[in-house]
Design a protein around this motif. Structure first.
Motif, PDB file in Angstrom:
ATOM      1  N   LEU A 131       0.826  -1.209   0.000  1.00 37.77           N
ATOM      2  CA  LEU A 131       0.000   0.000   0.000  1.00 37.77           C
ATOM      3  C   LEU A 131       0.863   1.264   0.000  1.00 37.77           C
ATOM      4  N   ILE A 132       1.929   1.235   0.780  1.00 41.10           N
ATOM      5  CA  ILE A 132       2.840   2.383   0.826  1.00 41.10           C
ATOM      6  C   ILE A 132       3.475   2.606  -0.532  1.00 41.10           C
ATOM      7  N   GLN A 133       3.900   1.522  -1.174  1.00 41.06           N
ATOM      8  CA  GLN A 133       4.517   1.630  -2.498  1.00 41.06           C
ATOM      9  C   GLN A 133       3.535   2.172  -3.534  1.00 41.06           C
ATOM     10  N   SER A 134       2.246   1.930  -3.313  1.00 42.44           N
ATOM     11  CA  SER A 134       1.241   2.443  -4.243  1.00 42.44           C
ATOM     12  C   SER A 134       0.919   3.913  -3.975  1.00 42.44           C
ATOM     13  N   GLU A 135       1.573   4.509  -2.964  1.00 48.59           N
ATOM     14  CA  GLU A 135       1.418   5.918  -2.598  1.00 48.59           C
ATOM     15  C   GLU A 135       0.014   6.224  -2.082  1.00 48.59           C
ATOM     16  N   SER A 136      -0.563   5.252  -1.403  1.00 46.63           N
ATOM     17  CA  SER A 136      -1.882   5.431  -0.808  1.00 46.63           C
ATOM     18  C   SER A 136      -1.731   5.837   0.652  1.00 46.63           C
ATOM     19  N   GLU A 137      -2.547   6.794   1.099  1.00 48.52           N
ATOM     20  CA  GLU A 137      -2.588   7.130   2.518  1.00 48.52           C
ATOM     21  C   GLU A 137      -3.377   6.046   3.246  1.00 48.52           C
ATOM     22  N   ILE A 138      -2.817   5.543   4.327  1.00 49.41           N
ATOM     23  CA  ILE A 138      -3.403   4.400   5.020  1.00 49.41           C
ATOM     24  C   ILE A 138      -4.044   4.855   6.333  1.00 49.41           C
ATOM     25  N   TYR A 139      -5.288   4.436   6.530  1.00 50.73           N
ATOM     26  CA  TYR A 139      -5.978   4.684   7.794  1.00 50.73           C
ATOM     27  C   TYR A 139      -6.434   3.343   8.354  1.00 50.73           C
ATOM     28  N   ARG A 140      -6.225   3.157   9.647  1.00 45.99           N
ATOM     29  CA  ARG A 140      -6.527   1.892  10.308  1.00 45.99           C
ATOM     30  C   ARG A 140      -7.401   2.145  11.526  1.00 45.99           C
ATOM     31  N   THR A 141      -8.424   1.317  11.697  1.00 42.88           N
ATOM     32  CA  THR A 141      -9.292   1.525  12.844  1.00 42.88           C
ATOM     33  C   THR A 141      -8.589   1.236  14.162  1.00 42.88           C
ATOM     34  N   ASP A 142      -7.553   0.379  14.167  1.00 47.61           N
ATOM     35  CA  ASP A 142      -6.844   0.111  15.420  1.00 47.61           C
ATOM     36  C   ASP A 142      -5.964   1.283  15.835  1.00 47.61           C
ATOM     37  N   ILE A 143      -5.592   2.122  14.890  1.00 50.14           N
ATOM     38  CA  ILE A 143      -4.752   3.292  15.175  1.00 50.14           C
ATOM     39  C   ILE A 143      -5.578   4.576  15.204  1.00 50.14           C
ATOM     40  N   HIS A 144      -6.409   4.766  14.198  1.00 45.45           N
ATOM     41  CA  HIS A 144      -7.142   6.028  14.053  1.00 45.45           C
ATOM     42  C   HIS A 144      -8.534   5.983  14.664  1.00 45.45           C
ATOM     43  N   GLY A 145      -9.030   4.799  15.026  1.00 43.57           N
ATOM     44  CA  GLY A 145     -10.396   4.686  15.519  1.00 43.57           C
ATOM     45  C   GLY A 145     -11.381   4.686  14.365  1.00 43.57           C
ATOM     46  N   THR A 146     -12.562   5.233  14.604  1.00 44.17           N
ATOM     47  CA  THR A 146     -13.564   5.325  13.551  1.00 44.17           C
ATOM     48  C   THR A 146     -13.132   6.356  12.519  1.00 44.17           C
ATOM     49  N   ILE A 147     -13.304   6.008  11.258  1.00 40.10           N
ATOM     50  CA  ILE A 147     -12.844   6.847  10.158  1.00 40.10           C
ATOM     51  C   ILE A 147     -14.051   7.265   9.337  1.00 40.10           C
ATOM     52  N   LYS A 148     -14.222   8.569   9.152  1.00 37.66           N
ATOM     53  CA  LYS A 148     -15.348   9.079   8.366  1.00 37.66           C
ATOM     54  C   LYS A 148     -14.812   9.846   7.165  1.00 37.66           C
ATOM     55  N   ASN A 200     -13.659   7.723  22.588  1.00 39.85           N
ATOM     56  CA  ASN A 200     -14.645   8.779  22.789  1.00 39.85           C
ATOM     57  C   ASN A 200     -14.023  10.164  22.673  1.00 39.85           C
ATOM     58  N   GLY A 201     -12.837  10.244  22.074  1.00 40.49           N
ATOM     59  CA  GLY A 201     -12.137  11.507  21.935  1.00 40.49           C
ATOM     60  C   GLY A 201     -12.754  12.399  20.879  1.00 40.49           C
ATOM     61  N   PRO A 202     -12.153  13.556  20.660  1.00 41.80           N
ATOM     62  CA  PRO A 202     -12.693  14.499  19.671  1.00 41.80           C
ATOM     63  C   PRO A 202     -12.441  14.016  18.249  1.00 41.80           C
ATOM     64  N   TRP A 203     -13.255  14.476  17.323  1.00 42.60           N
ATOM     65  CA  TRP A 203     -13.020  14.207  15.920  1.00 42.60           C
ATOM     66  C   TRP A 203     -11.824  15.019  15.440  1.00 42.60           C
ATOM     67  N   MET A 204     -10.975  14.390  14.630  1.00 37.02           N
ATOM     68  CA  MET A 204      -9.757  15.018  14.149  1.00 37.02           C
ATOM     69  C   MET A 204      -9.794  15.115  12.630  1.00 37.02           C
ATOM     70  N   ASP A 205      -9.657  16.328  12.118  1.00 39.05           N
ATOM     71  CA  ASP A 205      -9.564  16.526  10.671  1.00 39.05           C
ATOM     72  C   ASP A 205      -8.158  16.139  10.241  1.00 39.05           C
ATOM     73  N   GLU A 206      -8.034  15.025   9.538  1.00 42.64           N
ATOM     74  CA  GLU A 206      -6.714  14.495   9.193  1.00 42.64           C
ATOM     75  C   GLU A 206      -5.948  15.406   8.244  1.00 42.64           C
TER      76      GLU A 206
END
Length: 303
Positions: free
Chosen positions: A252-269, A286-292
């Motif tokens: 995925l990194i080699q394909s130059e895709s940004e990676i988001y993971r629920t175990d690291i980032h939590g819920t992703i919208k 239950n933390g605040p929403w973060m604009d990535e």
């Protein structure tokens, strides 16, 4: 006259509030649960495990959803179907709801429980054929796979494509590289110069990575056709399977895709505006929403 204007505003209010697409990849641990809100029209893809059903129920309920118009079970593994009933309890179900499942004749206890809920409505559970299209608001959802049924649950996962305002999502369920190759053979033109790796139906802005980032999915060959800007991995922290696999992450990194993971980032919208502008925001616990987009790339793409 005032009453007429008030009624008109009331009827049009949902459109102005929800004139956008939101795809929620809910953190349900080691499982998949995706909520789609397209212009105020709701659908779900998979429901995580039974242990996470209360969390999924609360999350969907907080969205104040309209009754579900689409329910998809990519396949009947427990980490995809266990909590699907809670989505019906949270949102209700439209009388014209479309219900897709890759194996509508499954005899598992969890599926039987889900089936009994559906049978209380006039909706039917069907196994869609490839090319089937469902409109959810202005979002077009197309069934791309499985191309061939094999009897293997993962390989037989429903593969879906969502198109909205020029942006596209590819949902892979637990499909592996064999399923990916079948998709390529089906949707890459026979007269394609293979060095160009082009396929209009497989190319996507967002890839929901197959099988939680297993080494058996997301091949380099497949990624050359999809070339996703963003890849989502739904996975539990410190899971016993070792997901996501380091080789899959490397591809995925080699394909130059940004990676988001629920175990690291939590819920992703992921939100797509009517203009086509796409943004990613995340919520850990239950933390605040973060604009990535506000974070430096070396933090945003922590793998």
């Amino acid at each position: 006259m005032k009453r007429c204007y008030a009624l008109l505003i009331f009827l049009l209010l949902p459109y102005f509030i929800f004139a956008a697409l939101e795809v929620h990849f809910v953190d349900v641990g080691q499982g998949d649960a995706i909520i789609i809100n397209a212009d105020g029209h709701f659908g779900v893809i998979d429901g995580g495990t039974a242990a996470q059903s209360r969390k999924l129920y609360s999350y969907l309920k907080d969205l104040n959803p309209a009754p579900l118009e689409l329910i998809v079970i990519s396949h009947t593994d427990l980490d995809h179907i266990g909590g699907i009933g809670s989505t019906i309890e949270a949102a209700g179900i439209s009388k014209n709801c479309t219900v897709w499942c890759n194996d509508p004749y499954s005899s598992s206890r969890q599926f039987s429980s889900f089936k009994s809920k559906i049978e209380q409505t006039k909706c039917k559970i069907v196994e869609p054929i490839i090319g089937t299209v469902k409109m959810l608001g202005n979002a077009q959802i197309t069934v791309l796979g499985p191309i061939t049924k094999t009897g293997n649950k993962n390989q037989d996962s429903l593969t879906l494509r969502l198109d909205y305002k020029g942006k596209s999502f590819l949902f892979m369920g637990d499909a592996d590289w064999l399923s990916e190759n079948r998709l390529i053979n089906q949707y890459a033109s026979s007269d394609t110069d293979w060095n160009n790796y082009k396929s209009d139906l497989l190319s996507a802005d967002v890839l929901k990575v197959g099988h939680h980032g297993s080494t058996s999915s997301t091949s380099q060959y497949f990624l050359r056709f999809v070339h996703p800007s963003i890849s989502i991995i739904s996975v539990g922290a410190n899971n016993r399977y070792g997901h996501p696999d380091e080789d899959a992450l490397s591809r995925l990194i080699q394909s130059e895709s940004e990676i988001y993971r629920t175990d690291i980032h939590g819920t992703i919208k992921i939100r797509v505006e009517d203009s086509g502008l796409m943004t990613v925001i995340t919520q850990k616990g239950n933390g605040p929403w973060m604009d990535e987009s506000l974070l430096p790339s070396y933090i945003r793409n922590t793998n």
